[in-house]
Design a protein around this motif. Structure first.
Motif, PDB file in Angstrom:
ATOM      1  N   SER A 138      11.462   7.040  -1.757  1.00 57.78           N
ATOM      2  CA  SER A 138      10.742   6.627  -3.003  1.00 57.78           C
ATOM      3  C   SER A 138      10.401   5.055  -2.673  1.00 57.78           C
ATOM      4  CB  SER A 138      11.217   6.674  -4.192  1.00 57.78           C
ATOM      5  OG  SER A 138      12.335   5.924  -4.530  1.00 57.78           O
ATOM      6  N   VAL A 141       1.202   7.339  -9.711  1.00 62.79           N
ATOM      7  CA  VAL A 141       2.398   8.223  -9.853  1.00 62.79           C
ATOM      8  C   VAL A 141       3.677   6.994 -10.148  1.00 62.79           C
ATOM      9  CG1 VAL A 141       1.951  10.280  -8.317  1.00 62.79           C
ATOM     10  CG2 VAL A 141       2.883   8.164  -7.281  1.00 62.79           C
ATOM     11  N   GLU A 168       8.942   7.738  -7.927  1.00 59.44           N
ATOM     12  CA  GLU A 168       8.563   9.145  -7.278  1.00 59.44           C
ATOM     13  C   GLU A 168       7.452   8.936  -6.055  1.00 59.44           C
ATOM     14  OE1 GLU A 168       6.794  12.409  -9.859  1.00 59.44           O
ATOM     15  OE2 GLU A 168       7.728  11.279 -11.550  1.00 59.44           O
ATOM     16  N   VAL A 169       6.783   7.693  -6.207  1.00 59.41           N
ATOM     17  CA  VAL A 169       5.886   7.445  -5.053  1.00 59.41           C
ATOM     18  C   VAL A 169       6.509   7.376  -3.528  1.00 59.41           C
ATOM     19  CG1 VAL A 169       5.806   4.966  -5.168  1.00 59.41           C
ATOM     20  CG2 VAL A 169       3.641   6.006  -4.498  1.00 59.41           C
ATOM     21  N   SER A 170       5.599   7.661  -2.745  1.00 61.04           N
ATOM     22  CA  SER A 170       6.087   7.517  -1.390  1.00 61.04           C
ATOM     23  C   SER A 170       5.918   6.163  -0.928  1.00 61.04           C
ATOM     24  CB  SER A 170       5.321   8.015  -0.180  1.00 61.04           C
ATOM     25  OG  SER A 170       5.389   7.567   0.855  1.00 61.04           O
ATOM     26  N   CYS A 228      -2.946  14.668  -9.437  1.00 63.57           N
ATOM     27  CA  CYS A 228      -2.651  14.152 -10.677  1.00 63.57           C
ATOM     28  C   CYS A 228      -3.567  14.378 -11.657  1.00 63.57           C
ATOM     29  CB  CYS A 228      -2.669  12.742 -10.299  1.00 63.57           C
ATOM     30  SG  CYS A 228      -2.508  11.563 -11.581  1.00 63.57           S
ATOM     31  N   ARG A 254      -1.061  13.402  -5.902  1.00 58.31           N
ATOM     32  CA  ARG A 254       0.182  12.526  -6.189  1.00 58.31           C
ATOM     33  C   ARG A 254       0.779  12.125  -4.722  1.00 58.31           C
ATOM     34  NH1 ARG A 254       3.969  14.179  -9.142  1.00 58.31           N
ATOM     35  NH2 ARG A 254       4.092  12.511 -10.609  1.00 58.31           N
ATOM     36  N   VAL A 262       3.534  11.693  -3.641  1.00 59.70           N
ATOM     37  CA  VAL A 262       4.935  11.581  -3.736  1.00 59.70           C
ATOM     38  C   VAL A 262       5.665  11.392  -2.455  1.00 59.70           C
ATOM     39  CG1 VAL A 262       5.002  12.493  -6.054  1.00 59.70           C
ATOM     40  CG2 VAL A 262       5.099  14.001  -4.034  1.00 59.70           C
TER      41      VAL A 262
END
Length: 510
Positions: free
Chosen positions: A153, A182, A186-188, A298, A407, A409
């Motif tokens: 993350s 996001v 959680e975001v990549s 999203c 999203r 993620v």
């Protein structure tokens, strides 16, 4: 009943229009199919029944690093309808009545962003110092190295580089929430770092808006396509795709009509809509198809409020500093954005405030009624502009949008597929495909151009380069990234010491 064309494009949003215009210009017989009554997809607008004002599905922005989207607007003759903020002004951040104008200086990147960072009143010097080694590391990465970050993350990545929690929340958290939709937890990290590099790797990034209804930017697409011999069908639902186990030959409509495509089909449908429509036989030929189920949409809510007076102090747009408990992220006063006159012939600049807002990742708010959403949005506007407390609300609209971008993620950035699929003569397009850019109208336009280029190369052996590639970040930014060789043993210890030293200093009052 069946008909035959050269190419079928499924979906009349930004991606489908970019592909269709490119292919129609090649004198090919193109059929564009759109399920709605109007084109535009998620970039559309309509006229409000009470005020007769144009209302977007949700407020959208453009930035100067949108070359493919601007190319599409040039094809449609609407690029001049973009309204820009003052030169080098990126965004105004607010916290209550306190505000900070993020502007770039006429310096090489990333130094051009330095003044805005140093004068940020919402975080301490210790927090600012903590992010410098992380910025150097981000600017040093290759595309291959960047994608290797996809399995962690954004927050974990930043913590591993020593960025403080307040700065993760304030700067990186806002970037993740406002741009990628996001939370930073959680975001990549790959998606987050990709946009950061694009942002600070240029001397300046300007932000603008549609100076009219968003759908008006794309309105000329239908007559333009028809003038080039293409067929455009709206209110036309595709039921499925035709072909054998590894080849696509066309589409079938809800009416039962089959449309055969001699050169190929381009689908711009999102993964969750596309997959149930595909022939079962394609699953074995396309094993990665199942992985795309992770590309979830999203949800967001957009609120529009008409006041009886000016309330925003002449500002076009402002954004709240990130707080996970807030409703809204950013606000837009369309009376300051729209150009010319309204439907009644009155100058927009002389109109009372007409404010739109974006509530991002709104799945967290399912229990709130429209009235509750409007009332909380009013409170958040009043926190920054107390004059709004004395203003009368003349009208309001709440748009609940089930699907914005996907999203991004952890683990999803590497899942974004190529526009060319393992199924012969079947291509996919949309902002969620691989474009080397975050999901946006720009990403959608580039994906459409890329799909058209690949179809022309494979189907006709024709070299086509309609998609505009992205240049590398500026040389000055790459030179900063080259400091990565000394970061672990010099920069990180130095800035760790600065964090400790500045933690004992008074908070900046700038």
């Amino acid at each position: 009943m069946a008909s035959e064309v050269d190419i079928v494009v499924v979906g009349g949003g930004v991606a489908g229009l970019a592909a269709a215009v490119t292919l129609a210009k090649k004198k090919l017989k193109v059929m564009l199919l759109e399920s709605r009554s109007i084109l535009g997809g998620r970039a559309r607008s309509w006229t409000d029944g009470v005020t007769r004002d144009p209302v977007h599905i949700g407020p959208h922005v453009v930035v100067s690093e949108y070359p493919n989207f601007f190319k599409l607007l040039e094809e449609l003759g609407t690029r001049e309808k973009i309204v820009w903020q003052p030169w080098r002004h990126f965004v105004t951040m607010v916290k209550g009545r306190q505000e900070h104008h993020i502007r770039t200086m006429p310096l090489p990147a990333p130094a051009s962003w330095g003044h805005a960072s140093m004068t940020d009143p919402f975080v301490s010097w210790a927090d600012k110092h903590s992010t410098v080694p992380a910025a150097v590391y981000c600017l040093s990465l290759s595309e291959k190295e960047l994608l290797e970050l996809d399995d962690e993350s954004g927050a974990d990545f930043l913590r591993s580089l020593g960025v403080t929690e307040p700065y993760i929340t304030h700067f990186w958290g806002f970037l993740s929430h406002a741009i990628l939709n996001v939370p930073v937890e959680e975001v990549s990290a790959a998606a987050l770092v990709r946009f950061f590099r694009r942002l600070v790797g240029r001397s300046s990034m300007e932000m603008g808006f549609a100076g009219c209804g968003l759908g008006e930017l794309l309105l000329p697409a239908k007559p333009l396509l028809e003038s080039m011999g293409a067929q455009v069908r709206t209110s036309c639902q595709v039921r499925g795709f035709l072909g054998d186990e590894n080849n696509c030959t066309g589409v079938v409509l809800d009416s039962g009509e089959e449309i055969l495509a001699k050169l190929g089909v381009i689908s711009t449908l999102p993964p969750q809509t596309l997959q149930p429509m595909l022939p079962e036989a394609w699953l074995s030929a396309w094993p990665s198809l199942k992985d795309m189920e992770a590309l979830k949409p999203c949800k967001y809510i957009s609120v529009y409020i008409w006041f009886d007076r000016k309330v925003s102090g002449g500002r076009q747009m402002w954004a709240r500093t990130y707080n996970k408990d807030d409703l809204n992220c950013e606000f837009y006063d369309f009376s300051e954005i729209y150009s010319g006159t309204d439907a009644a012939g009155k100058l927009w600049k002389e109109r009372p405030s007409f404010i739109g807002s974006n509530i991002i990742d709104s799945g967290r708010l399912q229990e709130m009624t429209d009235d509750e959403v409007v009332q909380q949005t009013l409170r958040e506007i009043q926190e920054t502009f107390p004059v709004a407390s004395d203003a009368k609300v003349l009208h309001s609209v709440v748009n609940r949008i089930p699907m914005a971008i996907h999203r991004p993620v952890v683990g999803t950035e590497k899942l974004r597929p190529s526009q060319q699929t393992p199924i012969a003569d079947f291509y996919i397009s949309g902002c969620w495909t691989r474009t080397d850019f975050p999901c946006s109208m720009e990403s959608a336009a580039r994906s459409g151009f890329l799909a058209a280029d690949k179809l022309l190369r494979i189907g006709r052996g024709e070299l086509s380069e309609s998609a505009i590639p992205y240049p590398d970040i500026a040389l000055s930014a790459r030179l900063v990234g080259a400091l990565e060789v000394v970061r672990p043993w010099l920069l990180t210890p130095l800035f760790n010491w600065l964090v400790r030293w500045s933690s004992g200093q008074p908070q900046s009052k700038l």
